[in-house]
Design a protein around this motif. Structure first.
Motif, short mmCIF file in Angstrom:
data_model
loop_
_atom_site.label_atom_id
_atom_site.label_comp_id
_atom_site.label_asym_id
_atom_site.label_seq_id
_atom_site.Cartn_x
_atom_site.Cartn_y
_atom_site.Cartn_z
N GLN A 191 -37.67 -21.05 4.93
CA GLN A 191 -36.58 -22.00 5.11
C GLN A 191 -37.09 -23.42 5.38
N GLN A 192 -36.38 -24.39 4.81
CA GLN A 192 -36.65 -25.82 5.01
C GLN A 192 -38.07 -26.23 4.58
N VAL A 248 -31.07 -23.70 5.92
CA VAL A 248 -31.44 -23.09 7.20
C VAL A 248 -31.05 -21.62 7.19
#
Length: 391
Positions: free
Chosen positions: A264-265, A343
């Motif tokens: 994520q991210q 997220v």
């Protein structure tokens, strides 16, 4: 006063089909079901991958009575690529005009597809794609497996560009050099490439042990963690791989959880996850589907009971074709996004589900059955977070 004119049926809030969709319907489960179709098998002898390969041909796809391309997913075809799986390529090494291994040469077997006999490979792909699109599907997708040189990959990408082929399912191989990915980025970036690492089986590791947690091979420190992360940086889609139907959702959720908590991210993880045929999971987590379900039931039995290792269980996926059709429309509104975007959050609480398997429930029968008798009762307890969310 404001007024608006709408049709008698009300406004249509669903966008038109996305021509760039990466969701697909795949022939593989139907191929397996066609082995011995119309008979009551007395044993699993002959039910194999090699036998399934032989079931893929022009008649199976295009006949008007029960052809897979002509009769399946009638209300959802525009939202799905029609992907022809293992068995469509030539078995004759002399016909592989651009080289490549047995399962990565992009030359259709003429005896299986006589309508394209005599055409050069890129023209076969173009005609094949046109025939599939004429039936309402988004386009034709193709299956491959193995390692290719950069020169071979360039040739195959050129053929696909000419033919308008938009999707390759690379079901193993090319994960050291990623030559196919390099070639398509150079020549035809619109081509969507799917890579896999496998998942160590159709159940997550240590499935036969009584544990409180069942991490997948993608977990931090897991056997395939690093190969998975490499694929996510050098592919367009990454399939979390086959899962036993009785515990498909929980097995897949755990694999997806183990991936997303690491990616994520982080924009370098450009690939979009594909969770096989679990449409509800895909809706909730913003990922892709490789649907393989089909409506056939009780047309091939084992000792009087329907035999379908991929679609068994009380969920009766054969009766849930509209689930895939609805997912296709949902994907127009909320398309899938890469593993490195957004997220991901999950609950600290874990759920464990247990289920006893029989020879009707999994193709991995060597772990469960020997000489037609169970070795001993086995249970699988895949673990996943009680709640998972992504945005």
């Amino acid at each position: 006063m404001l007024s608006a004119t709408v049709s008698a049926d009300g406004p249509n809030l669903v966008p038109p089909a996305n021509e760039q969709t990466a969701n697909y319907w795949c022939t593989w489960y139907a191929q397996n079901y066609w082995i011995g179709r119309g008979t009551d098998l007395q044993s699993l002898k002959g039910v194999s991958n090699s036998a399934a390969r032989e079931e893929l041909n022009e008649h199976a796809l295009f006949n008007e009575v029960d052809g897979w391309a002509t009769t399946y997913l009638k209300r959802g075809r525009q939202d799905f690529i029609f992907l022809t799986d293992h068995g469509w390529q030539t078995k004759d090494a002399n016909k592989r005009i651009a080289g490549g291994p047995p399962f990565f040469n992009l030359v259709a077997e003429p005896s299986d597809f006589p309508r394209y006999a005599g055409l050069e490979p890129k023209e076969v792909l173009k005609r094949f794609n046109d025939d599939i699109k004429s039936l309402g599907w988004n386009s034709l997708g193709i299956w491959t497996r193995g390692n290719v040189t950069l020169e071979q990959a360039r040739t195959f990408v050129e053929w696909s560009k000419y033919a308008g082929i938009r999707y390759w399912k690379i079901d193993g191989g090319d994960t050291n050099e990623f030559n196919a990915f390099k070639a398509k980025q150079e020549i035809y970036p619109e081509l969507i490439l799917e890579y896999i690492t496998g998942a160590g089986g159709n159940l997550n590791p240590k499935w036969d042990q009584q544990l409180d947690s069942y991490p997948s091979v993608y977990e931090i420190g897991g056997k395939l963690q690093q190969p998975m992360l490499d694929c996510l940086q050098h592919s367009d889609t990454f399939r979390t791989y086959d899962a036993s139907p009785l515990l498909m959702s929980v097995t897949t959720l755990r694999r997806t959880h183990d991936i997303l908590k690491q990616t994520q991210q982080q924009a370098r993880y450009r690939s979009i996850l594909n969770v096989q045929d679990d449409c509800n999971v895909a809706i909730g987590l913003g990922v892709l589907v490789a649907s393989k379900r089909h409506p056939n039931f009780d047309e091939r039995t084992l000792q009087g009971r329907d035999l379908h290792h991929q679609l068994s269980g009380k969920r009766r996926m054969q009766k849930r074709i509209n689930e895939a059709e609805r997912f296709g429309r949902w994907a127009r509104i909320a398309p899938a996004f890469p593993a490195g975007d957004g997220v991901y959050v999950s609950s600290e609480h874990e759920l464990v589900d247990r289920c006893q398997f029989t020879q009707w429930d999994t193709w991995d029968v060597q772990h469960l059955w020997q000489s037609g008798q169970p070795k001993r009762p086995r249970h699988h307890g895949p673990q996943h977070a009680a709640a998972q969310s992504r945005n």
